[in-house]
Write a protein that holds these residues in place. Structure first.
Motif, PDB file in Angstrom:
ATOM      1  N   GLN A   1       2.627   1.612   3.396  1.00  0.00           N
ATOM      2  CA  GLN A   1       3.631   0.555   3.557  1.00  0.00           C
ATOM      3  C   GLN A   1       4.879   0.874   2.735  1.00  0.00           C
ATOM      4  N   TYR A   2       4.677   1.334   1.509  1.00  0.00           N
ATOM      5  CA  TYR A   2       5.809   1.683   0.648  1.00  0.00           C
ATOM      6  C   TYR A   2       6.586   2.861   1.234  1.00  0.00           C
TER       7      TYR A   2
ATOM      8  N   ALA B   1       2.894  -0.254   9.605  1.00  0.00           N
ATOM      9  CA  ALA B   1       2.928  -0.408   8.146  1.00  0.00           C
ATOM     10  C   ALA B   1       4.071  -1.275   7.665  1.00  0.00           C
TER      11      ALA B   1
ATOM     12  N   SER C   1       0.854  -1.185   0.000  1.00  0.00           N
ATOM     13  CA  SER C   1       0.000   0.000   0.000  1.00  0.00           C
ATOM     14  C   SER C   1       0.895   1.241   0.000  1.00  0.00           C
ATOM     15  N   ASP C   2       0.313   2.393  -0.203  1.00  0.00           N
ATOM     16  CA  ASP C   2       1.074   3.640  -0.228  1.00  0.00           C
ATOM     17  C   ASP C   2       1.830   3.855   1.084  1.00  0.00           C
TER      18      ASP C   2
END
Length: 137
Positions: free
Chosen positions: A17-18, A121, A14-15
């Motif tokens: 997490q990245y 995350a 996900s955004d």
């Protein structure tokens, strides 16, 4: 070291997490999935599935991020001196894939005296068989 490309990480995460794992961002306190999560099991790296922390090492530090007093073992975490944001801290990364996880501080409970302050995350959770809460939620 994990050989995934930046594009592969962008597709699989996900955004948030990245941004946390690949760009060393920090999620807002009290916003992550695991800051108040108390089920027995194992916390693993979201990027490479390496086992990082056992629920038995988790404690409530009151800081808004999941906190642990010890990693799964000393080989899974790499420590790096971090002098960003006008502070001197110790960043922790996954040794297997170089994902940013969070920071470690020397204000945790015994027996280690350490507090691994980790972004939700950066984690995935695998419950123990017949998992039960380790703390009343």
């Amino acid at each position: 070291m994990n050989k995934k490309t930046d594009q592969e990480y962008k597709k699989s995460l996900s955004d948030i997490q990245y941004r946390v794992t690949r760009e060393a961002a920090t999620e807002r306190p009290f916003s992550g999935e695991f800051w108040d999560h108390w089920t027995a099991g194992q916390y693993r790296c979201i990027c490479c599935d390496t086992p990082l922390f056992q629920s038995s090492s988790k404690f409530d530090a009151g800081c808004g991020w999941p906190s642990y007093n010890a990693p799964e073992n000393n080989e899974v975490i790499t420590e790096i001196r971090d002098v960003s944001h006008g502070m001197i801290r110790t960043e922790v990364r996954c040794t297997a894939c170089d994902a940013h996880l969070g920071h470690v501080f020397e204000d945790g409970p015994q027996p280690t005296g350490l507090r691994y302050c980790i972004n939700s995350a950066s984690l995935a959770f695998e419950p123990s068989e017949n998992a039960a809460p380790i703390k009343a939620e």
